[in-house]
Design an enzyme around this catalytic site. Structure first.
Site, PDB file in Angstrom:
ATOM      1  N   ASP A 140      34.672  58.265  30.952  1.00 49.50           N
ATOM      2  CA  ASP A 140      34.292  57.114  30.127  1.00 49.50           C
ATOM      3  C   ASP A 140      32.904  56.630  30.545  1.00 49.50           C
ATOM      4  O   ASP A 140      32.525  56.725  31.713  1.00 49.50           O
ATOM      5  CB  ASP A 140      35.323  55.982  30.385  1.00 49.50           C
ATOM      6  CG  ASP A 140      35.455  55.004  29.231  1.00 49.50           C
ATOM      7  OD1 ASP A 140      34.431  54.697  28.601  1.00 49.50           O
ATOM      8  OD2 ASP A 140      36.580  54.534  28.987  1.00 49.50           O
ATOM      9  N   HIS A 149      40.709  52.558  23.056  1.00 50.59           N
ATOM     10  CA  HIS A 149      41.185  52.823  24.410  1.00 50.59           C
ATOM     11  C   HIS A 149      42.231  51.823  24.908  1.00 50.59           C
ATOM     12  O   HIS A 149      42.788  52.008  25.993  1.00 50.59           O
ATOM     13  CB  HIS A 149      40.003  52.912  25.381  1.00 50.59           C
ATOM     14  CG  HIS A 149      40.136  54.038  26.359  1.00 50.59           C
ATOM     15  ND1 HIS A 149      39.084  54.510  27.113  1.00 50.59           N
ATOM     16  CD2 HIS A 149      41.216  54.779  26.730  1.00 50.59           C
ATOM     17  CE1 HIS A 149      39.513  55.494  27.894  1.00 50.59           C
ATOM     18  NE2 HIS A 149      40.800  55.669  27.686  1.00 50.59           N
ATOM     19  N   HIS A 177      32.504  53.548  30.323  1.00 52.88           N
ATOM     20  CA  HIS A 177      32.933  52.212  30.756  1.00 52.88           C
ATOM     21  C   HIS A 177      34.092  52.310  31.745  1.00 52.88           C
ATOM     22  O   HIS A 177      34.844  53.289  31.728  1.00 52.88           O
ATOM     23  CB  HIS A 177      33.407  51.402  29.538  1.00 52.88           C
ATOM     24  CG  HIS A 177      32.429  51.407  28.399  1.00 52.88           C
ATOM     25  ND1 HIS A 177      32.528  52.298  27.360  1.00 52.88           N
ATOM     26  CD2 HIS A 177      31.332  50.659  28.172  1.00 52.88           C
ATOM     27  CE1 HIS A 177      31.522  52.090  26.514  1.00 52.88           C
ATOM     28  NE2 HIS A 177      30.775  51.103  26.974  1.00 52.88           N
ATOM     29  N   GLU A 223      38.744  56.711  20.916  1.00 54.43           N
ATOM     30  CA  GLU A 223      37.519  56.030  20.481  1.00 54.43           C
ATOM     31  C   GLU A 223      36.677  56.818  19.484  1.00 54.43           C
ATOM     32  O   GLU A 223      35.522  56.467  19.261  1.00 54.43           O
ATOM     33  CB  GLU A 223      36.658  55.584  21.684  1.00 54.43           C
ATOM     34  CG  GLU A 223      37.312  54.521  22.580  1.00 54.43           C
ATOM     35  CD  GLU A 223      37.265  53.098  22.012  1.00 54.43           C
ATOM     36  OE1 GLU A 223      36.540  52.875  21.027  1.00 54.43           O
ATOM     37  OE2 GLU A 223      37.986  52.219  22.545  1.00 54.43           O
ATOM     38  N   HIS A 268      40.250  47.039  24.518  1.00 58.79           N
ATOM     39  CA  HIS A 268      39.965  48.436  24.897  1.00 58.79           C
ATOM     40  C   HIS A 268      39.177  48.501  26.204  1.00 58.79           C
ATOM     41  O   HIS A 268      39.063  49.577  26.789  1.00 58.79           O
ATOM     42  CB  HIS A 268      39.251  49.204  23.770  1.00 58.79           C
ATOM     43  CG  HIS A 268      37.819  48.829  23.529  1.00 58.79           C
ATOM     44  ND1 HIS A 268      36.940  49.668  22.874  1.00 58.79           N
ATOM     45  CD2 HIS A 268      37.109  47.711  23.840  1.00 58.79           C
ATOM     46  CE1 HIS A 268      35.748  49.090  22.792  1.00 58.79           C
ATOM     47  NE2 HIS A 268      35.831  47.907  23.359  1.00 58.79           N
ATOM     48  N   ASP A 313      37.544  59.219  26.951  1.00 59.07           N
ATOM     49  CA  ASP A 313      36.891  58.356  25.971  1.00 59.07           C
ATOM     50  C   ASP A 313      35.656  59.105  25.473  1.00 59.07           C
ATOM     51  O   ASP A 313      34.774  59.460  26.264  1.00 59.07           O
ATOM     52  CB  ASP A 313      36.509  57.036  26.661  1.00 59.07           C
ATOM     53  CG  ASP A 313      35.912  56.001  25.706  1.00 59.07           C
ATOM     54  OD1 ASP A 313      35.293  56.387  24.703  1.00 59.07           O
ATOM     55  OD2 ASP A 313      36.042  54.795  26.013  1.00 59.07           O
ATOM     56  N   ASP A 325      33.113  58.202  24.187  1.00 59.52           N
ATOM     57  CA  ASP A 325      31.809  57.588  24.469  1.00 59.52           C
ATOM     58  C   ASP A 325      31.267  57.956  25.851  1.00 59.52           C
ATOM     59  O   ASP A 325      30.136  57.592  26.197  1.00 59.52           O
ATOM     60  CB  ASP A 325      31.821  56.069  24.227  1.00 59.52           C
ATOM     61  CG  ASP A 325      32.602  55.262  25.261  1.00 59.52           C
ATOM     62  OD1 ASP A 325      32.727  55.684  26.416  1.00 59.52           O
ATOM     63  OD2 ASP A 325      33.085  54.165  24.883  1.00 59.52           O
ATOM     64  N   ASP A 327      36.639  50.046  31.839  1.00 60.15           N
ATOM     65  CA  ASP A 327      37.848  49.509  31.204  1.00 60.15           C
ATOM     66  C   ASP A 327      38.768  48.836  32.224  1.00 60.15           C
ATOM     67  O   ASP A 327      40.002  48.917  32.159  1.00 60.15           O
ATOM     68  CB  ASP A 327      38.588  50.612  30.413  1.00 60.15           C
ATOM     69  CG  ASP A 327      37.742  51.126  29.249  1.00 60.15           C
ATOM     70  OD1 ASP A 327      36.739  50.474  28.895  1.00 60.15           O
ATOM     71  OD2 ASP A 327      38.072  52.191  28.696  1.00 60.15           O
TER      72      ASP A 327
END
Ligand SMILES: NC(=[NH2+])NCCC[C@H](N)C(=O)O
Ligand SMILES: [Mn+2]
Ligand SMILES: [Mn+2]
Length: 368
Positions: free
Chosen positions: A181, A158, A183, A337, A198, A292, A294, A185
């Site tokens: 995401d 990312h 996360h 990712e 990332h 992303d 994830d 980021d």
């Protein structure tokens, strides 16, 4: 039914060229599958019709940009993402949806000019390589947009978001960003617990977070690009947010829909609120979607480097993409990712298949 009739006749009777931004699928497929969703986003029928006319820019060209970056995180294998997606049938999927497909040669992130061993910088690891690589990506994305094409960016980790976001912010200053995401980021070299870049693309670009001299070495070029205004981005799917990121989200009042919000409101309402937030003042606003993998629950997408349990279900993962496509405003997108190395054979295949299906949905596939 009404909307789908308009869509079909428009697509077949006119080749409309306009600077609008919508995903071609709405014009090309003629499917009615998005009708309900769009009605939620665009409340009145007149509005829906007007929007259909403005966004119908069939035929559309997608420029597939491979960004096999691994230096923003510790695992080898994220560089395989683009190749696996392509081998799984990306090109034919896009042409089946009616896209004209171009493919840029994969960016070479190992061809960096920083031959001396990069200075160890544990607060932003590999920042020279990431900086140099993401600048290449930024230039290519800008060129793609200027050429009137849809950049479809395949990561890569990312950290590539630094390049793609910088480019869309420059080429389309009014862009709205949807960041899907687990996360945020939103880290900076100072706040990052890992030093992995990332986890920083938004942090480095967010307005009011870094001073120019705090930009990590190798990423100084970012200082010549516009910043993200906090009200121009929406998060969807968050569930693993670091403490400084949490403080920033609150302080800057960034719209963030966590998994808790998805539990509470359901994904339909969350996407309606996300799109509503970005499109409220300008229904024609171009959108950039950064997905992303994830964000999806590791049960469905195990082959990624920073899995977090409790993520989007298989259908929620699709719905996010479907609803953004249905807005008609999607102008650029990236999926990142995927790391086929990080799972056994079937986990890798499932993750790549899901990634491809998500891309299919965001490029305009409707179920019927
Ligand atoms: N794009 C990602 N998967 N980012 C994960 C970031 C994890 C953590 N917040 C960090 O900054 O190190
Ligand atoms: Mn993530
Ligand atoms: Mn991410």
């Amino acid at each position: 039914m009404f909307a789908s009739t308009i869509r079909t006749s428009l697509a077949s009777s006119r080749k409309v060229t306009c600077s609008a931004t919508g995903v071609g699928g709405r014009c090309l497929s003629g499917g009615a599958g998005y009708g309900n969703v769009r009605d939620q986003v665009l409340p009145t029928e007149q509005e829906t019709e007007r929007e259909l006319f403005q966004h119908c820019n069939y035929p559309r060209t997608a420029n597939v940009i491979s960004a096999p970056m691994t230096y923003g995180q510790p695992y080898v294998g994220t560089d395989c993402g683009p190749r696996w997606l392509k081998e799984a049938g990306l090109r034919s999927m896009l042409s089946n949806l009616g896209w004209r497909v171009k493919e840029a040669p994969a960016l070479d992130f190992d061809d960096f000019s920083v031959h001396k061993p990069p200075k160890v910088n544990n607060s932003a690891k590999n920042s020279h390589i990431v900086g140099e690589g993401t600048l290449k990506l930024a230039k290519l994305v800008e060129e793609t947009i200027v050429a009137g094409e849809f950049p479809l960016i395949l990561g890569g980790d990312h950290s590539i978001g630094l390049g793609s976001l910088a480019a869309v912010l420059k080429a389309r200053p009014d862009v709205g960003i949807i960041w899907v995401d687990a996360h945020a980021d939103l880290n900076t070299p100072n706040s990052s617990p890992s030093g992995n870049m990332h986890g920083m693309p938004i942090g480095l670009l967010m307005d009011g977070v870094l001073t120019p001299d705090e930009m990590p070495p190798g990423c100084e070029w970012v200082n010549d690009y516009p910043r993200i205004s906090p009200d121009s981005i929406v998060y969807v799917g968050l569930r693993d947010v670091d403490s400084e990121e949490r403080k920033l989200i609150r302080k800057l009042n960034i719209k963030a829909f966590t998994m808790t919000d998805i539990d509470r409101y359901g994904i339909g309402r969350v996407m309606e609120m996300s799109l509503g937030h970005l499109l409220q003042d300008n229904p024609d606003r171009p959108l950039h979607l950064s997905y992303d993998i994830d964000a999806v629950d590791p049960v469905f997408a195990p082959a990624t480097g920073t899995t977090v349990r409790g993520g989007l279900t298989f259908r929620e993962a699709h719905y996010v993409a479907e609803s953004v496509a249905a807005s008609g405003n999607l102008a650029s997108a990236e999926i990142v990712e995927l790391n086929p190395n990080l799972s056994d054979g079937s986990g890798a295949t499932e993750t790549v298949d899901l990634g491809l299906q998500i891309v299919t949905s965001l490029m305009g596939k409707s179920i019927i």
